[in-house]
Design an enzyme around this catalytic site. Structure first.
Site, PDB file in Angstrom:
ATOM      1  CB  SER A 156      -6.672   0.601 -22.969  1.00 42.82           C
ATOM      2  OG  SER A 156      -5.497   0.539 -22.170  1.00 42.82           O
ATOM      3  CE1 TYR A 169      -9.291   2.192 -18.319  1.00 41.22           C
ATOM      4  CE2 TYR A 169      -7.424   0.870 -19.046  1.00 41.22           C
ATOM      5  CZ  TYR A 169      -8.206   2.012 -19.152  1.00 41.22           C
ATOM      6  OH  TYR A 169      -7.906   2.953 -20.094  1.00 41.22           O
TER       7      TYR A 169
END
Length: 293
Positions: A156, A169
């Site tokens: 990501s 995250y």
């Protein structure tokens, strides 16, 4: 478009998080290219998935009856469970040569640095250890086959620029970046190894995680199918870092954001200075300069 040599009809592709979003789009695309697809996900609706693979929107020149045969297996597992991942590996190799492994399963909602320890554990175990488990279960067997293969780990942009918000995250995805870089270094130093590693970094994509916030695809988002098409194009070109744009952010903007983030270290700025009020004007000027031409 030149295809990565691992994408070959009759070979096996294993995709975690393959029941929805980018994983499902990849599974459908690879099945359409003649690969036998093994899908692993925490929750699987077999009837719904079968319908997805027979949907005419796949766009592959393969009859629906043959396409059904391309779906080798569905496995309902938690990728944080190394034993369960190993069982998927054994099932996949029983079908044939595994030439694609896509470690794609992921969750969000971990929380900030000093909160939600259970959320942190869930995110780290799924996102990071899920990828570790996949690599450690499959990589050596894929190397030993002696044929072209690829391991794709879904990272990501939050694992590179680490924006404020879901720190758990960010940590998980930063770990995937470091893991995949180390994996590629290992693979390229094994004599005769034909396995490559790739870090997939999607942009703003309309997936199940996005759908929890908005019911319709925002104009700025890419579809999962666009991400997969871009991924395959860049794999064919030999890229390791597959940094996807979207309908709002072009590569030049991503490059500037990533450069600024690294310069927080080299220029001894406060961490996450991009979001620090004292540096807002400087970042705006830097972004404008980096994207002006």
């Amino acid at each position: 478009m030149t295809q990565h040599p691992a994408i070959e009809p009759g070979k096996v592709a294993v995709i975690t998080g393959g029941a929805s979003g980018i994983g499902l789009a990849a599974a459908k695309k690879l099945a359409g290219l003649g690969m036998h697809v093994v899908i692993a996900d925490k929750q699987i609706d077999r009837d719904q998935l079968t319908g997805e693979f027979l949907d005419s929107t796949i766009g592959a020149p393969i009859e629906g009856t043959r396409l059904r045969k391309m779906v080798a297996a569905f496995h309902e597992i938690d990728v944080a469970d190394a034993k369960a991942v190993a069982e998927v590996r054994d099932s996949a190799f029983a079908v044939g040569q595994v030439s694609i492994l896509m470690n794609n399963a992921g969750v969000g909602g971990g929380g900030g640095a000093i909160e939600n320890p259970e959320g942190w554990r869930r995110v780290i175990e799924t996102n990071l250890f899920g990828v570790i488990n996949g690599c450690q279960a499959f990589a050596q067997r894929m190397i030993d086959q002696g044929c072209p293969a690829a391991i794709i780990n879904t990272g990501s942009k939050q694992g590179i620029t680490t924006p404020p918000g879901d720190t758990a995250y960010n940590v998980s995805k930063a770990g995937i970046k470091a893991l995949t870089e180390g994996l590629q270094h290992t693979l390229r130093n094994i004599a005769g190894c034909q396995v490559s590693a790739h870090l997939l970094v999607p942009g703003f994509t309309f997936t199940g995680m996005t759908r929890r916030r908005v019911s319709e695809k925002p104009p700025g988002a890419w579809t999962p199918e666009q991400v997969v098409d871009f991924m395959l194009e860049r794999m064919g070109a030999g890229d390791f870092y597959i940094i996807c744009p979207d309908n709002e952010v072009i590569r030049e903007i991503d490059n500037a954001r990533m450069t600024w983030a690294m310069q927080d270290i080299t220029q001894n700025r406060p961490p996450l200075s991009r979001w620090h009020p004292d540096y807002a004007h400087a970042f705006a000027e830097f972004l404008a300069k980096e994207t002006s031409g």
